[in-house]
Design a protein around this motif. Sequence first.
Motif, PDB file in Angstrom:
ATOM      1  N   ASN A  77       0.803  -1.220   0.000  1.00  0.00           N
ATOM      2  CA  ASN A  77       0.000   0.000   0.000  1.00  0.00           C
ATOM      3  C   ASN A  77       0.838   1.273   0.000  1.00  0.00           C
ATOM      4  OD1 ASN A  77      -2.406  -1.429  -0.099  1.00  0.00           O
ATOM      5  ND2 ASN A  77      -2.538  -1.603   2.134  1.00  0.00           N
ATOM      6  N   ASN A 117      -5.075   9.642   4.041  1.00  0.00           N
ATOM      7  CA  ASN A 117      -5.237   8.545   4.994  1.00  0.00           C
ATOM      8  C   ASN A 117      -6.197   7.566   4.349  1.00  0.00           C
ATOM      9  OD1 ASN A 117      -4.789   7.185   7.445  1.00  0.00           O
ATOM     10  ND2 ASN A 117      -6.731   7.910   8.265  1.00  0.00           N
ATOM     11  N   TRP A 173      -8.595   1.931   9.349  1.00  0.00           N
ATOM     12  CA  TRP A 173      -7.455   2.415   8.567  1.00  0.00           C
ATOM     13  C   TRP A 173      -6.907   1.295   7.689  1.00  0.00           C
ATOM     14  CZ3 TRP A 173      -3.677   6.231  11.377  1.00  0.00           C
ATOM     15  CH2 TRP A 173      -4.408   7.315  11.891  1.00  0.00           C
ATOM     16  N   TRP A 216      -3.559   0.281   6.368  1.00  0.00           N
ATOM     17  CA  TRP A 216      -2.165   0.619   6.654  1.00  0.00           C
ATOM     18  C   TRP A 216      -1.302   0.496   5.409  1.00  0.00           C
ATOM     19  CZ3 TRP A 216      -1.429   2.999  11.078  1.00  0.00           C
ATOM     20  CH2 TRP A 216      -2.341   2.780  12.117  1.00  0.00           C
ATOM     21  N   ASN A 217      -0.380   1.443   5.262  1.00  0.00           N
ATOM     22  CA  ASN A 217       0.550   1.394   4.134  1.00  0.00           C
ATOM     23  C   ASN A 217       1.390   0.126   4.140  1.00  0.00           C
ATOM     24  OD1 ASN A 217      -0.226   3.823   3.029  1.00  0.00           O
ATOM     25  ND2 ASN A 217       1.406   5.013   3.976  1.00  0.00           N
ATOM     26  N   GLU A 218       1.609  -0.426   5.309  1.00  0.00           N
ATOM     27  CA  GLU A 218       2.449  -1.623   5.425  1.00  0.00           C
ATOM     28  C   GLU A 218       1.762  -2.875   4.887  1.00  0.00           C
ATOM     29  OE1 GLU A 218       3.846   1.391   8.341  1.00  0.00           O
ATOM     30  OE2 GLU A 218       1.882   0.624   7.737  1.00  0.00           O
ATOM     31  N   ASP A 275      -6.069  -5.720   1.492  1.00  0.00           N
ATOM     32  CA  ASP A 275      -6.667  -5.255   2.749  1.00  0.00           C
ATOM     33  C   ASP A 275      -7.878  -4.357   2.495  1.00  0.00           C
ATOM     34  OD1 ASP A 275      -4.606  -6.546   4.091  1.00  0.00           O
ATOM     35  OD2 ASP A 275      -3.358  -4.745   4.188  1.00  0.00           O
ATOM     36  N   ARG A 319       3.674  11.961   7.054  1.00  0.00           N
ATOM     37  CA  ARG A 319       4.382  10.687   7.023  1.00  0.00           C
ATOM     38  C   ARG A 319       5.097  10.530   5.692  1.00  0.00           C
ATOM     39  NH1 ARG A 319       1.912   4.521   7.617  1.00  0.00           N
ATOM     40  NH2 ARG A 319       3.905   3.535   8.105  1.00  0.00           N
TER      41      ARG A 319
END
Length: 341
Positions: free
Chosen positions: A224, A268, A276, A278-280, A285, A304
Amino acid sequence: MIFTGRGRARFPDAVAAFETAVRQGDGERAQQAMQDIQRHFEHAGDADLAEVGPRLAALLPTVPPGPRALVAVLVGACVERGADAGACAPHTFEGLAEVLGVAQEFCARWAATGGGDFPDPDPAALTEAALERVGQDAAVGWITLPQWEMASNAMLNHLAVRTTFPPEVRLRLLRALHEIQEASGHDFKCLRYALLVLDDEPLLALHRPTGTGYLLRMTGIGDNFQLHTLLADVLIGGGHVPGQAPSAQEAAVCRDAPGQVPTTGAFNLVTPGGDWVWNEGTPTDIPVVEGVRVVVLDPPPYKRGWPAGRFFPGMTGDLVLERVLGADETREWLGRCAPPK
């Protein structure tokens, strides 16, 4: 050092010798030929590698489990240098499925013989006592799993391989990986993420601050972070929503350019339910609602930054805008979305 034509010929000769030894069941000669293959691999021509990759892949079912993983790595390296991934992938994935099953057996035996912290999947981490607990075959499966991960990722870098991968096989591999992680605590993240990559996948992005919506299509996006940067490039860079667009280089490294460059988050990412994204994580997701993945874009709660680029440097990624939603359609979608949690 300058290598002559004769020197370059040593690589295909070594491959031919390895094929003969494997088919004759001559382990000693096969080991010597494999050493020759490794010695001459770096200096082999791309045409030779393209030709021998499928030949080495075809040998995988008949090579013993330990050296089989090394052959798989070499097949992956050939694919990275131009060998046909489609021809090499079937035997590679068959070997991966087999070694995942053996690794599951390793986990079960480890738990049944006292449990405790699992050794790293590395020959150096497997003590004699650990080997006695699980047995030779299970141990080989465990310690060679990282090599199969490397080889499989080389195949999955290719769109043609991913789009012809039977969904039931992909699901079975992901389920095995999940069970291994649950049992051992070891996450083979690169392989898991590669198996989760979506191609030609519709994505509905709802920009809450402006009340606008966009139907996009994503392919080959590994995580992401990459998706986030491409969303900003398409929507901000395309003049659809306000904000600071990524530079041309920041966007390029998320598609097909080499390297990484610093970037700053523009949104976001939130699910329609308010959680949320998450970018990780990965684009998987983002939940599917009425046949399409739906993500809400809210203002970032804090600044961020991260290195823009691709989780899989050998995988081309893209995100394209298909259409802008009408005001009524967007309002209806946003009306069904919860605020962020």
